[in-house]
Design a protein around this motif. Structure first.
Motif, PDB file in Angstrom:
ATOM      1  N   GLN A   1       0.276   0.399  14.979  1.00  0.00           N
ATOM      2  CA  GLN A   1       0.294   0.959  16.316  1.00  0.00           C
ATOM      3  C   GLN A   1      -1.242   1.057  16.879  1.00  0.00           C
ATOM      4  O   GLN A   1      -2.153   1.436  15.915  1.00  0.00           O
ATOM      5  CB  GLN A   1       0.734   2.383  16.412  1.00  0.00           C
ATOM      6  CG  GLN A   1       1.989   2.609  15.706  1.00  0.00           C
ATOM      7  CD  GLN A   1       2.126   2.740  14.112  1.00  0.00           C
ATOM      8  OE1 GLN A   1       1.059   2.741  13.726  1.00  0.00           O
ATOM      9  NE2 GLN A   1       3.238   2.685  13.682  1.00  0.00           N
ATOM     10  N   PRO A   2      -1.671   1.007  18.211  1.00  0.00           N
ATOM     11  CA  PRO A   2      -2.904   1.509  18.417  1.00  0.00           C
ATOM     12  C   PRO A   2      -3.355   2.820  18.186  1.00  0.00           C
ATOM     13  O   PRO A   2      -2.250   3.637  18.384  1.00  0.00           O
ATOM     14  CB  PRO A   2      -2.875   1.165  20.204  1.00  0.00           C
ATOM     15  CG  PRO A   2      -1.424   1.279  20.324  1.00  0.00           C
ATOM     16  CD  PRO A   2      -0.660   0.752  19.185  1.00  0.00           C
TER      17      PRO A   2
ATOM     18  N   GLN B   1      -0.838  14.163   5.003  1.00  0.00           N
ATOM     19  CA  GLN B   1      -0.752  14.080   6.645  1.00  0.00           C
ATOM     20  C   GLN B   1      -2.250  13.679   7.364  1.00  0.00           C
ATOM     21  O   GLN B   1      -2.118  13.174   8.271  1.00  0.00           O
ATOM     22  CB  GLN B   1      -0.482  15.465   7.025  1.00  0.00           C
ATOM     23  CG  GLN B   1       1.156  15.878   6.809  1.00  0.00           C
ATOM     24  CD  GLN B   1       1.301  17.214   7.319  1.00  0.00           C
ATOM     25  OE1 GLN B   1       0.650  18.301   7.207  1.00  0.00           O
ATOM     26  NE2 GLN B   1       2.476  17.148   7.961  1.00  0.00           N
TER      27      GLN B   1
ATOM     28  N   ARG C   1      -5.808   9.592  12.427  1.00  0.00           N
ATOM     29  CA  ARG C   1      -5.290   8.423  13.678  1.00  0.00           C
ATOM     30  C   ARG C   1      -4.994   8.935  14.938  1.00  0.00           C
ATOM     31  O   ARG C   1      -5.057   8.320  16.082  1.00  0.00           O
ATOM     32  CB  ARG C   1      -4.190   7.494  12.982  1.00  0.00           C
ATOM     33  CG  ARG C   1      -4.867   6.740  11.870  1.00  0.00           C
ATOM     34  CD  ARG C   1      -3.648   5.680  11.577  1.00  0.00           C
ATOM     35  NE  ARG C   1      -3.221   4.735  12.788  1.00  0.00           N
ATOM     36  CZ  ARG C   1      -2.134   4.274  12.843  1.00  0.00           C
ATOM     37  NH1 ARG C   1      -1.161   4.329  11.757  1.00  0.00           N
ATOM     38  NH2 ARG C   1      -1.967   3.540  13.896  1.00  0.00           N
ATOM     39  N   CYS C   2      -4.592  10.227  14.858  1.00  0.00           N
ATOM     40  CA  CYS C   2      -4.347  10.848  16.375  1.00  0.00           C
ATOM     41  C   CYS C   2      -5.509  11.521  17.099  1.00  0.00           C
ATOM     42  O   CYS C   2      -5.558  11.989  18.005  1.00  0.00           O
ATOM     43  CB  CYS C   2      -3.165  11.811  16.013  1.00  0.00           C
ATOM     44  SG  CYS C   2      -1.716  11.183  15.839  1.00  0.00           S
TER      45      CYS C   2
ATOM     46  N   GLU D   1       1.928   9.642  15.314  1.00  0.00           N
ATOM     47  CA  GLU D   1       2.137  10.739  16.126  1.00  0.00           C
ATOM     48  C   GLU D   1       3.621  10.873  15.980  1.00  0.00           C
ATOM     49  O   GLU D   1       3.869  12.326  16.023  1.00  0.00           O
ATOM     50  CB  GLU D   1       1.924  10.109  17.755  1.00  0.00           C
ATOM     51  CG  GLU D   1       2.326  11.336  18.592  1.00  0.00           C
ATOM     52  CD  GLU D   1       1.903  10.672  19.950  1.00  0.00           C
ATOM     53  OE1 GLU D   1       1.577   9.816  20.304  1.00  0.00           O
ATOM     54  OE2 GLU D   1       2.410  11.411  20.970  1.00  0.00           O
TER      55      GLU D   1
ATOM     56  N   PHE E   1      -4.267   3.189   3.845  1.00  0.00           N
ATOM     57  CA  PHE E   1      -3.760   1.705   4.469  1.00  0.00           C
ATOM     58  C   PHE E   1      -4.576   0.937   5.218  1.00  0.00           C
ATOM     59  O   PHE E   1      -5.277   1.532   6.024  1.00  0.00           O
ATOM     60  CB  PHE E   1      -2.627   2.405   5.515  1.00  0.00           C
ATOM     61  CG  PHE E   1      -1.381   3.069   4.998  1.00  0.00           C
ATOM     62  CD1 PHE E   1      -0.446   1.985   4.378  1.00  0.00           C
ATOM     63  CD2 PHE E   1      -1.153   4.342   4.961  1.00  0.00           C
ATOM     64  CE1 PHE E   1       0.698   2.442   3.835  1.00  0.00           C
ATOM     65  CE2 PHE E   1       0.046   4.777   4.322  1.00  0.00           C
ATOM     66  CZ  PHE E   1       1.212   4.022   3.679  1.00  0.00           C
TER      67      PHE E   1
ATOM     68  N   TYR F   1       0.097  16.445  16.377  1.00  0.00           N
ATOM     69  CA  TYR F   1      -0.144  15.016  16.796  1.00  0.00           C
ATOM     70  C   TYR F   1      -0.009  14.676  18.088  1.00  0.00           C
ATOM     71  O   TYR F   1      -0.920  13.800  18.605  1.00  0.00           O
ATOM     72  CB  TYR F   1       0.857  14.211  15.808  1.00  0.00           C
ATOM     73  CG  TYR F   1       0.998  14.437  14.376  1.00  0.00           C
ATOM     74  CD1 TYR F   1      -0.186  14.026  13.437  1.00  0.00           C
ATOM     75  CD2 TYR F   1       1.765  15.455  13.673  1.00  0.00           C
ATOM     76  CE1 TYR F   1       0.051  14.191  12.040  1.00  0.00           C
ATOM     77  CE2 TYR F   1       1.652  16.001  12.453  1.00  0.00           C
ATOM     78  CZ  TYR F   1       0.740  15.266  11.734  1.00  0.00           C
ATOM     79  OH  TYR F   1       0.831  15.625  10.393  1.00  0.00           O
ATOM     80  N   SER F   2       0.972  14.862  18.874  1.00  0.00           N
ATOM     81  CA  SER F   2       0.792  14.288  20.081  1.00  0.00           C
ATOM     82  C   SER F   2      -0.083  15.152  21.005  1.00  0.00           C
ATOM     83  O   SER F   2      -0.502  14.571  21.959  1.00  0.00           O
ATOM     84  CB  SER F   2       2.311  14.754  20.736  1.00  0.00           C
ATOM     85  OG  SER F   2       3.468  14.009  20.400  1.00  0.00           O
TER      86      SER F   2
ATOM     87  N   GLU G   1       0.940  -1.150  -0.077  1.00  0.00           N
ATOM     88  CA  GLU G   1       0.155  -0.041  -0.146  1.00  0.00           C
ATOM     89  C   GLU G   1       0.913   1.287  -0.074  1.00  0.00           C
ATOM     90  O   GLU G   1       0.622   2.202  -0.485  1.00  0.00           O
ATOM     91  CB  GLU G   1      -1.123  -0.162   1.226  1.00  0.00           C
ATOM     92  CG  GLU G   1      -2.155  -0.936   0.910  1.00  0.00           C
ATOM     93  CD  GLU G   1      -2.920  -1.321   2.018  1.00  0.00           C
ATOM     94  OE1 GLU G   1      -4.124  -1.629   2.028  1.00  0.00           O
ATOM     95  OE2 GLU G   1      -2.403  -0.852   3.465  1.00  0.00           O
TER      96      GLU G   1
ATOM     97  N   HIS H   1      -2.622  10.552   9.071  1.00  0.00           N
ATOM     98  CA  HIS H   1      -2.024  10.347  10.437  1.00  0.00           C
ATOM     99  C   HIS H   1      -2.717  11.158  11.455  1.00  0.00           C
ATOM    100  O   HIS H   1      -3.016  10.739  12.704  1.00  0.00           O
ATOM    101  CB  HIS H   1      -0.737  11.064  10.550  1.00  0.00           C
ATOM    102  CG  HIS H   1       0.466  10.170   9.870  1.00  0.00           C
ATOM    103  ND1 HIS H   1       0.410   8.798   9.630  1.00  0.00           N
ATOM    104  CD2 HIS H   1       1.724  10.573   9.113  1.00  0.00           C
ATOM    105  CE1 HIS H   1       1.451   8.186   9.323  1.00  0.00           C
ATOM    106  NE2 HIS H   1       2.348   9.098   8.889  1.00  0.00           N
TER     107      HIS H   1
ATOM    108  N   VAL I   1      -3.369  13.209  20.538  1.00  0.00           N
ATOM    109  CA  VAL I   1      -3.422  12.002  21.026  1.00  0.00           C
ATOM    110  C   VAL I   1      -3.491  12.337  22.549  1.00  0.00           C
ATOM    111  O   VAL I   1      -4.243  11.699  23.260  1.00  0.00           O
ATOM    112  CB  VAL I   1      -2.016  11.267  21.091  1.00  0.00           C
ATOM    113  CG1 VAL I   1      -1.845  10.052  21.791  1.00  0.00           C
ATOM    114  CG2 VAL I   1      -1.749  10.649  19.490  1.00  0.00           C
TER     115      VAL I   1
END
Lengths: 110, 551, 171
Positions: free
Chosen positions: C156-157, C121, C127-128, B158, C151, C95-96, B14, C124, C99
């Motif tokens: 990662q969780p 971006q 996901r954060c 992250e 994807f 991003y941090s 991917e 990502h 989270v």
């Protein structure tokens, strides 16, 4: 080399071609040439400005990336880059004479 | 070694599709170069002096013959017939076309390889001990842990836009062949008093403009906490690492400026809050460890009469064994270093034919495995003593039998100004001249163990700070110039070399190294005292005097 | 500028859509519009906290990339939206921070990305825990569609709650 030539600030516009990364120059006859010997040498601010404009258009048209003016001298009609870096870009890796532009044109200045 | 399952394969496939789309958008003009650059970098694609450059990861330095054949194929099909093995267990191709890179990455994906995170401000390719799993005295093979870190760090949502790049190295040995103290995080696999596996964490090491030796932040992180603790280290860095100055953005500066104690307290607090988030089930550890189970070694005597006889009869083979053959943990086997430091060849360069040759040798004589080292050499990790002579002959036929591992001609050297856009001076030409000057093998033996490491700019890809003799190329008013540093080490006794003083022009740097060597030979306490030991005993002064007072 | 909401994109595969921005970003020295949902800076929030939380309208907070959510942890239950600034794409502190909002503080309001948001971006960011995006008018919505499919799985969780690859491997 004449006294006059030393006083003039001479520049060539160089970039890398977008699709394959090859080192190219704005040429006398064609916009982008691979051989430094065919490059157009700017000798005044006006000519430099024209080169910069041509390059900006080519960047926009996605033909080249990373365009900039580089100082050169002209000795016996041969264009010589001022910096070691540009001499290597114009020729190829100095440890591999079989690679880069020097492989095609061994007479290029080192 | 590890093999991808369907999930790993899908992720890499991917990624290739994503990058193909990105290249397409770039060529169509939907992305500017400024927007495209971070995307191509995160797939290892740079624009260098002559062309693009593609950096392909060799995670923790382990390769199968099939993968090495693919690297050779790519060198032939898309490049100019060679590749450059780097100081970070990667291989670089110097001439790929942008339009071909999606196909190159697709080819790599068929052998479970990629260029993911080999550049950019993300967690880079995880590196390790090239003798992992075969060195005697190892606590545990570090590579399962490397693979666990590789997966955890891949496309981390992250930590893909960190203040700066982030390098993690893992070793399982006391003797550090992975330079863990020169990494953003260095990890040593250890056992506690109860016999449980865990990790010693080192943080804030690095070279570059401001070389710093890592500090130990934890004596023992239990294995179940590996990824949660690493996450805490990175989260604190991502939030607080400097973003105002690219030269101060690495974690080493954060830890240095904040102090280890304060950084450590912040990490502990974050770890206490988030512990248990990244689950690392025992079943997953066992699954990955199973791939690294020792291969089917034969029960062999510890000595081989054939090997001893060849050593006695053949001087060239004897020389090879002296430097390039190392003790294996299994009796009757040896670890063979394949030097990529032949005279006249750029350190780390190998031709496609050489890659194929060494892959064939590994297939037949090294239980299907190869390694690459941060010292820019290759390793055949599992060679029977009985096969050593044949292996040496075949390596010789491929021009890969230089018998100089650990000697002065085994030089680490970045590509320098011959290829690199960041370089200020050439390094390959100086390495070549040094190799010529010290070509005589008897003289190399007399000098003994000596690591010369050279970089063409302050970024220190050539590890000059940790060379016993380090050379740094600089630009002085448009001319190449070389600074000399002495006394560095990247091993367990890590130290940063001291600058001798004013630099030297290209025509005098090799002479300066010769002066340093001459001074060492005159000062050393007997033949057994290595350059580094001698330097640490006598200090910089006598070398400085020899280098500068005559001038 | 347009606002793209993406909250359910991962969960049910629905395409992202452009939505009306109900929020008014109020400058530090401007009047607060009566009865309207406002977004204020951290500086203003600190200066006028009691007045702001006492208003009878939703409150949003805009954090610069160097302003950690931890500094307003105690007030997060009075805040309905946190806008995280991405001043340049390279600045990944947001991003941090996202989270932390989701995982550490359990913030369930809207987390919005504002500033230099790039196409690639977005996966990502989602996901954060970022669920809305303030982007330029010409920003292609295709980017959000791709973000949902680029994807299939992840190692990662994350805050989307989708099973990780390890969870899929070991059940």
């Amino acid at each position: 080399m004449s006294f006059y030539m030393e006083l003039v600030d001479m520049k060539v516009l160089t970039a890398n071609r977008l699709d394959d990364g090859a080192v190219v120059y704005i040429g006398k006859a064609a916009p982008w040439v691979e051989d430094l010997a065919s490059a157009l040498v700017a000798v005044d601010a006006g000519a430099e400005g024209q080169l910069t404009e041509t390059a900006a258009a080519a960047v926009k048209a996605r033909r080249v990336v990373g365009a900039y003016l580089m100082p050169v001298t002209v000795e016996d009609g041969r264009i010589l880059p001022a910096s070691v870096r540009e001499r290597i870009r114009a020729a190829g890796p100095s440890n591999r004479p079989d690679l880069g532009k020097q492989a095609l044109a061994p007479a290029l200045p080192r | 070694m590890y093999r991808y399952d369907e999930f790993d394969q899908q992720a890499v496939d991917e990624r290739v599709a994503q990058f193909r789309g990105q290249v397409g958008r770039r060529l169509k003009g939907e992305l500017t170069e400024d927007q495209f650059k971070p995307l191509r970098l995160m797939n290892g694609l740079y624009l260098q002096l002559h062309a693009y450059m593609l950096r392909v990861a060799i995670p923790y330095g382990t390769l199968s013959p099939r993968q090495m054949h693919m690297l050779a194929h790519i060198a032939r099909k898309y490049d100019k017939g060679y590749g450059h093995f780097t100081t970070r267990q990667n291989i670089q191709y110097n001439w790929p076309r942008l339009v071909d890179t999606p196909d190159i990455l697709a080819d790599l994906a068929t052998v479970e390889m990629h260029g993911i995170q080999t550049s950019g401000n993300c967690i880079r390719n995880v590196t390790s001990d090239p003798f992992a799993g075969v060195a005697a005295g190892e606590v545990e093979d570090p590579r399962p842990w490397c693979e666990i870190i590789r997966q955890w760090s891949t496309f981390h949502p992250e930590f893909s836009y960190l203040p700066r790049k982030f390098k993690i190295a893992v070793t399982g040995s006391e003797h550090d062949r992975a330079a863990i103290k020169l990494h953003d995080i260095g990890i040593r696999v250890v056992r506690n008093a109860e016999g449980e596996t865990g990790f010693e964490f080192w943080v804030g090491g690095g070279m570059g403009r401001t070389p710093i030796i890592a500090k130990k932040i934890k004596d023992f992180v239990p294995k179940a906490d590996l990824l949660d603790y690493a996450t805490a280290c990175l989260r604190v860095y991502n939030e607080l690492g400097r973003r105002d100055n690219i030269y101060k953005a690495r974690i080493k500066i954060l830890v240095h400026e904040m102090g280890l104690e304060k950084y450590s307290a912040l990490v502990d607090a974050e770890f206490a809050r988030s512990r248990g988030t990244v689950k690392l089930p025992d079943a997953e550890i066992a699954r990955i460890q199973a791939y690294f189970a020792p291969p089917a070694y034969e029960a062999l005597p510890a000595t081989s009469t054939g090997f001893e006889a060849h050593k006695f009869e053949d001087k060239g083979f004897r020389a090879f064994v002296r430097t390039n053959v190392h003790a294996h943990k299994v009796p009757g086997y040896a670890i063979v270093s394949v030097s990529l430091k032949a005279p006249g060849i750029a350190p780390g360069d190998a031709s496609a034919d050489q890659m194929d040759a060494v892959a064939d040798i590994a297939e037949r004589y090294s239980l299907d495995e190869l390694r690459v080292t941060h010292e820019q050499n290759l390793v055949l990790p599992n060679v029977k003593l009985d096969d050593l002579y044949t292996v040496w002959q075949q390596l010789s036929a491929a021009g890969l039998a230089s018998a100089n591992i650990g000697l002065i001609s085994d030089i680490i050297c970045c590509p320098g100004l011959d290829y690199c856009d960041l370089a200020n001076a050439r390094s390959i030409s100086i390495a070549d001249e040094l190799q010529q000057r010290f070509a005589d093998l008897e003289r190399q033996y007399a000098i003994g163990n000596l690591k010369i490491k050279m970089s063409g700019c302050i970024n220190a890809c050539g590890h000059h700070h940790v060379g016993h003799i380090g050379i740094l190329g600089v630009d002085k008013h448009g001319k190449e110039f070389y600074q000399l540093q002495l006394g560095g080490s990247g091993a367990e006794d890590a130290s940063i070399g001291q600058v001798t003083g004013t630099g030297f022009p290209p025509e005098r740097i090799v002479g300066a190294v010769e002066t340093v060597i001459g001074t060492y030979l005159s000062l050393r306490h007997g033949d057994a005292e290595t350059f580094l030991d001698c330097y640490r005993r006598v200090g910089l002064a006598p070398f400085k005097a020899a280098l500068y007072e005559a001038r | 500028m347009k606002l793209v909401k993406n909250a359910s994109l991962i969960a049910d595969g629905r395409k992202a859509s452009v939505v009306e921005n109900d929020w008014t970003l109020v400058d530090d020295d401007a009047e607060l519009p009566e009865g309207k949902a406002v977004v204020v800076s951290l500086a203003r929030f600190r200066a006028e906290r009691d007045k702001l939380v006492g208003r009878n309208a939703p409150l949003g907070l805009r954090l610069k990339s160097n302003e950690a959510p931890a500094s307003v942890a105690d007030d997060l239950d009075r805040i309905a939206l946190v806008a995280l600034e991405f001043p340049i794409f390279r600045d990944g502190r947001g991003y941090s921070h996202a989270v932390q909002l989701r995982q550490r503080f359990g913030f369930d309001g809207e987390v919005r990305a504002v500033g230099d948001v790039l196409w690639d971006q977005i996966p990502h960011m989602i996901r954060c825990g970022i669920d809305s995006f303030e982007v330029g008018d010409d920003f292609p919505l295709a980017a959000f569609d791709e973000a949902a499919t680029v994807f299939t799985r992840h190692y990662q969780p994350d805050t989307t709650g989708r099973p990780t690859i390890n969870e899929l491997r070991h059940g």
